[in-house]
Motif scaffolding. Structure first.
Motif, PDB file in Angstrom:
ATOM      1  N   ARG A 117      41.216  19.655  96.536  1.00  0.00           N
ATOM      2  CA  ARG A 117      41.409  21.049  96.097  1.00  0.00           C
ATOM      3  C   ARG A 117      42.777  21.589  96.510  1.00  0.00           C
ATOM      4  O   ARG A 117      42.901  22.704  97.001  1.00  0.00           O
ATOM      5  CB  ARG A 117      40.270  21.922  96.658  1.00  0.00           C
ATOM      6  CG  ARG A 117      39.002  21.638  95.905  1.00  0.00           C
ATOM      7  CD  ARG A 117      37.711  22.227  96.375  1.00  0.00           C
ATOM      8  NE  ARG A 117      37.635  23.363  97.195  1.00  0.00           N
ATOM      9  CZ  ARG A 117      36.725  23.506  98.184  1.00  0.00           C
ATOM     10  NH1 ARG A 117      35.852  22.542  98.426  1.00  0.00           N
ATOM     11  NH2 ARG A 117      36.687  24.601  98.892  1.00  0.00           N
ATOM     12  N   TYR A 157      39.671  32.900 100.337  1.00  0.00           N
ATOM     13  CA  TYR A 157      38.709  31.789 100.221  1.00  0.00           C
ATOM     14  C   TYR A 157      37.471  32.247  99.443  1.00  0.00           C
ATOM     15  O   TYR A 157      37.010  31.578  98.528  1.00  0.00           O
ATOM     16  CB  TYR A 157      38.335  31.323 101.636  1.00  0.00           C
ATOM     17  CG  TYR A 157      37.316  30.212 101.663  1.00  0.00           C
ATOM     18  CD1 TYR A 157      37.679  28.907 101.363  1.00  0.00           C
ATOM     19  CD2 TYR A 157      35.991  30.485 101.980  1.00  0.00           C
ATOM     20  CE1 TYR A 157      36.735  27.895 101.384  1.00  0.00           C
ATOM     21  CE2 TYR A 157      35.044  29.482 102.002  1.00  0.00           C
ATOM     22  CZ  TYR A 157      35.418  28.180 101.703  1.00  0.00           C
ATOM     23  OH  TYR A 157      34.485  27.187 101.718  1.00  0.00           O
ATOM     24  N   TYR A 173      27.678  18.889  99.119  1.00  0.00           N
ATOM     25  CA  TYR A 173      28.523  18.853  97.925  1.00  0.00           C
ATOM     26  C   TYR A 173      27.754  18.224  96.758  1.00  0.00           C
ATOM     27  O   TYR A 173      28.345  17.752  95.799  1.00  0.00           O
ATOM     28  CB  TYR A 173      29.821  18.082  98.194  1.00  0.00           C
ATOM     29  CG  TYR A 173      30.770  18.792  99.143  1.00  0.00           C
ATOM     30  CD1 TYR A 173      31.143  20.119  98.922  1.00  0.00           C
ATOM     31  CD2 TYR A 173      31.299  18.126 100.249  1.00  0.00           C
ATOM     32  CE1 TYR A 173      32.016  20.766  99.791  1.00  0.00           C
ATOM     33  CE2 TYR A 173      32.171  18.772 101.123  1.00  0.00           C
ATOM     34  CZ  TYR A 173      32.527  20.090 100.884  1.00  0.00           C
ATOM     35  OH  TYR A 173      33.389  20.739 101.733  1.00  0.00           O
ATOM     36  N   HIS A 227      31.740  28.188 113.725  1.00  0.00           N
ATOM     37  CA  HIS A 227      32.764  29.131 113.224  1.00  0.00           C
ATOM     38  C   HIS A 227      32.834  30.347 114.151  1.00  0.00           C
ATOM     39  O   HIS A 227      33.723  30.425 114.972  1.00  0.00           O
ATOM     40  CB  HIS A 227      32.531  29.574 111.772  1.00  0.00           C
ATOM     41  CG  HIS A 227      32.869  28.526 110.770  1.00  0.00           C
ATOM     42  ND1 HIS A 227      34.154  28.168 110.474  1.00  0.00           N
ATOM     43  CD2 HIS A 227      32.078  27.739 110.013  1.00  0.00           C
ATOM     44  CE1 HIS A 227      34.153  27.222 109.568  1.00  0.00           C
ATOM     45  NE2 HIS A 227      32.894  26.931 109.273  1.00  0.00           N
ATOM     46  N   SER A 265      38.402  24.570 102.819  1.00  0.00           N
ATOM     47  CA  SER A 265      38.932  25.530 103.801  1.00  0.00           C
ATOM     48  C   SER A 265      39.828  24.873 104.835  1.00  0.00           C
ATOM     49  O   SER A 265      40.648  25.541 105.469  1.00  0.00           O
ATOM     50  CB  SER A 265      37.774  26.247 104.509  1.00  0.00           C
ATOM     51  OG  SER A 265      37.014  25.329 105.266  1.00  0.00           O
TER      52      SER A 265
HETATM   53  O1  NIG Z   1      32.895  25.063 107.185  1.00  0.00           O
HETATM   54  N1  NIG Z   1      32.322  27.621 105.113  1.00  0.00           N
HETATM   55  C1  NIG Z   1      31.662  26.798 104.547  1.00  0.00           C
HETATM   56  N2  NIG Z   1      31.837  25.480 104.543  1.00  0.00           N
HETATM   57  C2  NIG Z   1      33.012  24.796 104.901  1.00  0.00           C
HETATM   58  C3  NIG Z   1      34.029  24.787 103.804  1.00  0.00           C
HETATM   59  C4  NIG Z   1      33.659  23.866 102.720  1.00  0.00           C
HETATM   60  C5  NIG Z   1      34.604  23.865 101.564  1.00  0.00           C
HETATM   61  O2  NIG Z   1      35.423  24.785 101.385  1.00  0.00           O
HETATM   62  O3  NIG Z   1      34.495  22.909 100.805  1.00  0.00           O
HETATM   63  C6  NIG Z   1      33.554  25.312 106.197  1.00  0.00           C
HETATM   64  O4  NIG Z   1      34.615  25.952 106.271  1.00  0.00           O
END
Ligand code: NIG
Ligand code: FE
Length: 424
Positions: A89, A102, A152, A275, A331
């Motif tokens: 991406r 995002y 995914y 997070h 991300s």
């Molecule tokens: O941990 N925040 C959600 N999931 C992932 C990102 C996954 C993605 O963007 O493909 C994360 O940052």
């Protein structure tokens, strides 16, 4: 495959214990100068003063390695990644650099669901091949255990395929890392269920999760608990179902907005909440009291130009903090352990000692594996990161650079980059 190995003349640097280290305990490392570490059939059988070993090579049933006084740490545990995926991406990354957020990209049909599309049209072989390349890089940075999530696929077959790929990689004969699998079907709402999130939650609970559990494909269940993704109530429902099926719990919590996911993780006694950029003080205290590991992912905050999680408040409140990379195609397309160390110490005000604990023993705690990995102690796995220096401060001081000269997995020496000397 396991090995017999003696590493001598090492400076052992390790947290100790078989539980997470909380709060101020995180800074306490045991340091043993001129140490010998013996590994028998993959398990540590001696740690202590040198025993007069003098010669490298294979004799008396063991490989002998002279560490030349360099630091020997437990292998790093990357306890939060999404390393099984199709496609990439980079375009979205450029959109973010140009100012898009995002979540706005996700709400316009990009983000996670675009990786879902690429993953669904991939196959097990190419997912595994892609993952092997990432694993080789992780291994060179000293990682010996990695967690990986599904999420995914968002349909029965592709979710199972992602988890099966991880199981197969974990059963590879000459594997570089141990892989711990997490079911993250609640990562986003797939196109078939747009506008029907509750129905998708029921589909996960009724159709997908029983299959995952029946085949023993995931140790953990995780949910992206976030505004406009899965609510607190939906997250609770999924995690309760997962618990009944015998899975342990994780949560992507309070990443973008302060929703209260950290409090939910505490009330459900999740193994970790991850997070936590916007976790409230009250929820941080609840996590500390409930012994929920706070897994912080500074590379993601960096890549999304977000504020960092309040690591200092968490440690000062008594939480066990783990650090992980969050390697994923959206991300945070980075699995850099060196940069994780740097960001944690420079931008989150963690000490190097705390960061070492966070990437070893507390990473193991985030996977409920402190009995077997995360420190250099008799009875634990012979998994190590041997540095190219006798000064462990280089892990942050040498910013973003790899100080690991040798990774050792189960007593097997994996990498030798030929820069094995006392200075980097
Ligand atoms: O941990 N925040 C959600 N999931 C992932 C990102 C996954 C993605 O963007 O493909 C994360 O940052
Ligand atoms: Fe994640």
């Amino acid at each position: 495959m396991n090995g017999n190995l003696i590493i001598y003349n090492a400076l052992v640097v390790t947290p100790v214990g078989s539980t997470a280290r909380q709060g101020e305990e995180m800074k306490d490392l045991t340091i043993i100068d001129n140490a010998t570490v013996e590994v028998t059939d993959g398990i540590i059988t001696y740690v202590g003063a040198g025993r007069n070993e003098k010669r490298e090579g294979f004799y008396q049933g063991y490989w002998h390695i002279n560490a030349h006084g360099n630091c020997l740490l437990p292998g790093f545990v990357d306890s939060h990644t999404h390393f099984i995926f199709g496609g990439e991406r980079s375009e979205e990354f450029s959109m973010r650099l140009a100012g898009a957020s995002y979540m706005s990209i996700m709400q316009h049909g990009g983000g996670i669901v675009s990786t879902v599309k690429a993953t669904r049209s991939s196959n097990a072989d190419s997912l595994a091949e892609n993952a092997r390349k990432l694993i080789r890089r992780m291994s060179k940075m000293g990682v010996t255990t990695v967690e990986g999530k599904s999420g995914y696929g968002l349909d029965l077959d592709t979710e199972l395929m992602q988890l099966q790929v991880m199981r197969n990689l974990n059963n590879d004969g000459c594997k570089l890392v141990d892989i711990v699998s997490t079911f993250l079907g609640a990562h986003a709402v797939p196109k078939e269920f747009v506008g029907q999130t509750d129905k998708y939650v029921d589909f996960l609970i009724d159709t997908v999760m029983p299959e995952v559990a029946k085949n023993g494909l995931a140790r953990f269940c995780d949910v992206f608990c976030e505004d406009n993704v899965f609510s607190l109530e939906q997250s609770r429902k999924i995690l309760e179902a997962a618990k009944k099926l015998g899975m342990k719990l994780k949560l992507h919590a309070d990443e973008i907005v302060p929703l209260g996911g950290a409090g939910l993780a505490a009330s459900m006694h999740a193994t970790s909440a991850d997070h936590l950029l916007h976790a409230s003080d009250k929820d941080i205290k609840a996590m500390a009291d409930a012994g929920v590991v706070a897994t912080l992912l500074p590379l993601t905050a960096f890549a999304l130009k977000e504020q960092y999680a309040p690591a200092r408040t968490m440690i000062d409140t008594g939480c066990a903090v783990a650090l992980a990379t969050d390697l994923n195609p959206g991300s945070c397309f980075s699995g850099s352990i060196p940069l994780t160390f740097a960001l944690a110490c420079i931008n989150m005000n963690m000490s190097i000692e705390e960061a070492i604990t966070a990437l070893t023993l507390n990473g193991a705690a985030a996977l409920d594996l402190t009995a077997s990995i995360g420190s250099i102690e008799v009875g634990k796995a012979g998994d190590f990161a041997l540095l190219c220096t006798s000064n462990y401060h280089f892990l942050t001081y040498y910013i973003g650079m790899n100080c690991v000269s040798h990774t050792i997995k189960g007593g097997i020496l994996l990498s030798n980059d030929n820069y094995f000397q006392t200075s980097c």
